[in-house]
Design a protein around this motif. Structure first.
Motif, PDB file in Angstrom:
ATOM      1  N   LEU A 161      24.661   1.500  -2.846  1.00 52.91           N
ATOM      2  CA  LEU A 161      23.440   0.988  -3.647  1.00 52.91           C
ATOM      3  C   LEU A 161      22.687  -0.206  -2.764  1.00 52.91           C
ATOM      4  O   LEU A 161      21.576  -0.149  -2.860  1.00 52.91           O
ATOM      5  CB  LEU A 161      24.007   0.472  -4.960  1.00 52.91           C
ATOM      6  CG  LEU A 161      22.681  -0.202  -5.949  1.00 52.91           C
ATOM      7  CD1 LEU A 161      21.683   0.761  -6.142  1.00 52.91           C
ATOM      8  CD2 LEU A 161      23.211  -0.964  -6.895  1.00 52.91           C
ATOM      9  N   ILE A 165      18.976  -0.107  -1.342  1.00 56.48           N
ATOM     10  CA  ILE A 165      18.043  -1.132  -1.820  1.00 56.48           C
ATOM     11  C   ILE A 165      17.382  -1.666  -0.259  1.00 56.48           C
ATOM     12  O   ILE A 165      16.233  -1.864  -0.273  1.00 56.48           O
ATOM     13  CB  ILE A 165      18.626  -2.512  -2.506  1.00 56.48           C
ATOM     14  CG1 ILE A 165      18.922  -1.778  -4.000  1.00 56.48           C
ATOM     15  CG2 ILE A 165      17.815  -3.500  -2.764  1.00 56.48           C
ATOM     16  CD1 ILE A 165      20.090  -2.539  -4.689  1.00 56.48           C
ATOM     17  N   TYR A 170      13.674   3.416  -4.429  1.00 59.41           N
ATOM     18  CA  TYR A 170      13.648   2.991  -5.964  1.00 59.41           C
ATOM     19  C   TYR A 170      14.533   3.807  -6.667  1.00 59.41           C
ATOM     20  O   TYR A 170      15.261   4.942  -6.062  1.00 59.41           O
ATOM     21  CB  TYR A 170      12.112   3.665  -6.502  1.00 59.41           C
ATOM     22  CG  TYR A 170      11.195   2.645  -5.845  1.00 59.41           C
ATOM     23  CD1 TYR A 170      10.448   1.614  -6.776  1.00 59.41           C
ATOM     24  CD2 TYR A 170      10.633   2.841  -4.567  1.00 59.41           C
ATOM     25  CE1 TYR A 170       9.289   0.881  -6.219  1.00 59.41           C
ATOM     26  CE2 TYR A 170       9.752   1.916  -3.932  1.00 59.41           C
ATOM     27  CZ  TYR A 170       9.091   1.078  -4.833  1.00 59.41           C
ATOM     28  OH  TYR A 170       7.836   0.159  -4.253  1.00 59.41           O
ATOM     29  N   PHE A 171      14.774   3.560  -7.784  1.00 61.35           N
ATOM     30  CA  PHE A 171      15.855   4.032  -8.575  1.00 61.35           C
ATOM     31  C   PHE A 171      15.228   4.157 -10.182  1.00 61.35           C
ATOM     32  O   PHE A 171      14.901   3.255 -10.731  1.00 61.35           O
ATOM     33  CB  PHE A 171      17.048   2.958  -8.809  1.00 61.35           C
ATOM     34  CG  PHE A 171      17.660   2.640  -7.469  1.00 61.35           C
ATOM     35  CD1 PHE A 171      18.742   2.986  -6.984  1.00 61.35           C
ATOM     36  CD2 PHE A 171      16.891   1.654  -6.913  1.00 61.35           C
ATOM     37  CE1 PHE A 171      19.274   3.076  -5.849  1.00 61.35           C
ATOM     38  CE2 PHE A 171      17.554   1.418  -5.408  1.00 61.35           C
ATOM     39  CZ  PHE A 171      18.522   1.858  -5.023  1.00 61.35           C
ATOM     40  N   ILE A 190      20.272  -3.940  -9.024  1.00 65.58           N
ATOM     41  CA  ILE A 190      18.969  -3.352  -8.596  1.00 65.58           C
ATOM     42  C   ILE A 190      17.988  -4.466  -8.651  1.00 65.58           C
ATOM     43  O   ILE A 190      17.575  -4.780  -9.876  1.00 65.58           O
ATOM     44  CB  ILE A 190      18.703  -2.199  -9.024  1.00 65.58           C
ATOM     45  CG1 ILE A 190      19.736  -1.134  -8.907  1.00 65.58           C
ATOM     46  CG2 ILE A 190      17.176  -1.549  -8.859  1.00 65.58           C
ATOM     47  CD1 ILE A 190      19.329   0.408  -9.763  1.00 65.58           C
ATOM     48  N   ARG A 194      12.294  -2.600  -7.832  1.00 66.04           N
ATOM     49  CA  ARG A 194      12.755  -1.032  -7.530  1.00 66.04           C
ATOM     50  C   ARG A 194      12.806  -0.254  -8.630  1.00 66.04           C
ATOM     51  O   ARG A 194      13.622   1.033  -8.495  1.00 66.04           O
ATOM     52  CB  ARG A 194      13.744  -1.461  -6.513  1.00 66.04           C
ATOM     53  CG  ARG A 194      13.480  -2.022  -5.278  1.00 66.04           C
ATOM     54  CD  ARG A 194      12.890  -1.545  -4.400  1.00 66.04           C
ATOM     55  NE  ARG A 194      12.585  -2.343  -3.343  1.00 66.04           N
ATOM     56  CZ  ARG A 194      13.463  -2.228  -2.168  1.00 66.04           C
ATOM     57  NH1 ARG A 194      14.531  -1.491  -2.129  1.00 66.04           N
ATOM     58  NH2 ARG A 194      13.225  -3.143  -1.311  1.00 66.04           N
ATOM     59  N   LEU A 195      12.770  -0.724 -10.036  1.00 64.77           N
ATOM     60  CA  LEU A 195      13.109   0.223 -11.117  1.00 64.77           C
ATOM     61  C   LEU A 195      11.936   0.964 -11.594  1.00 64.77           C
ATOM     62  O   LEU A 195      11.059   0.412 -11.654  1.00 64.77           O
ATOM     63  CB  LEU A 195      13.651  -0.966 -12.126  1.00 64.77           C
ATOM     64  CG  LEU A 195      15.054  -1.671 -11.857  1.00 64.77           C
ATOM     65  CD1 LEU A 195      14.956  -2.838 -13.205  1.00 64.77           C
ATOM     66  CD2 LEU A 195      16.053  -0.809 -12.000  1.00 64.77           C
TER      67      LEU A 195
END
Length: 250
Positions: A161, A165, A170-171, A190, A194-195
């Motif tokens: 992860l 990042i 993005y996630f 996170i 980036r969410l």
């Protein structure tokens, strides 16, 4: 908070797989929910594109799901032919639930080809499956990919992860992640910029039924509680993140 009072984003929804897909499309469009309608095989792309033709808020993605690669890898040529018809690619990636080495190798070969051809365009948005293969997916994409990467329903290790990042990925987050201890732990790692939110409907269930784009309200509420942020602030952050993805910023 309701779907009408904020702008919602569904970055990963299998619109064509709902029994009531026509109603879902109209409901999503009426509510103004920006939705990426992913597909599982290139052969259904044109059908899904026709379903969403003329819609303001729904965009159809071109996909070849890794779990279908064994029987549908021959559609890779069709995928190449269709790449110019959409900015959005998904669902693609790797799924290493299988222990079959031949199938894993085939998935990697197909995914590598998709990445290569999308890189040539340089302006694609990819929504990517990485179940039990997060490290391999991140390795294959690398740290300077010329497109936007969304890791859908990430469930890999914290170390991978952190690398994703650092690469600028993005996630997209769904209710199943919010409701699991591991998912909540990962969410806290996170960066907020980036969410994104996703339904992954109809596969993810909400209150015993298939999740829908309108359920992004629930995801926003869950994210706000986990991150201790005001819900409207969270919704605005998700919208700005999505705009950055579409603009190619960052």
């Amino acid at each position: 908070m309701s779907a009408e009072t904020i702008r919602l984003i569904d970055a990963h929804c299998h619109v064509d797989l709902y029994p009531d897909y026509a109603a879902l499309i109209e409901e999503t469009e009426a509510a103004g929910i920006y939705t990426i309608a992913v597909t599982n095989t290139p052969s259904v792309f044109r059908h899904c594109l026709a379903l969403t033709d003329g819609k303001r808020f729904i965009r159809t993605a071109l996909g070849l799901h890794p779990q279908l690669v064994r029987e549908r890898h021959s559609e890779l040529a069709l995928m190449s032919d269709l790449l110019g018809q959409t900015k959005y690619i998904g669902e693609v990636g790797l799924d290493f639930v299988t222990q079959d080495d031949h199938e894993r190798t085939l998935q990697q070969r197909v995914f590598s080809k998709i990445l290569e051809e999308c890189a040539d365009d340089g302006n694609k948005v990819l929504t990517i499956h990485s179940r039990r293969a997060a490290a391999e997916v991140v390795d294959m994409i690398g740290d300077s990919y010329p497109g936007k990467i969304i890791l859908h329903w990430y469930s890999g290790s914290r170390n991978v992860l952190e690398r994703a990042i650092s690469y600028g990925f993005y996630f997209s987050i769904n209710t199943s992640m919010i409701n699991s201890a591991k998912g909540r732990e990962l969410l806290n790692q996170i960066p907020r910029d980036r969410l994104l939110t996703e339904s992954d409907g109809p596969f993810v269930k909400t209150n015993g039924r298939a999740a829908r784009p309108s359920d992004m309200v629930r995801v926003i509420e869950g994210l706000s509680d986990i991150l201790d942020i005001d819900r409207r602030q969270t919704a605005r952050r998700i919208c700005e993140n999505f705009r950055c993805v579409l603009r190619g910023d960052g």
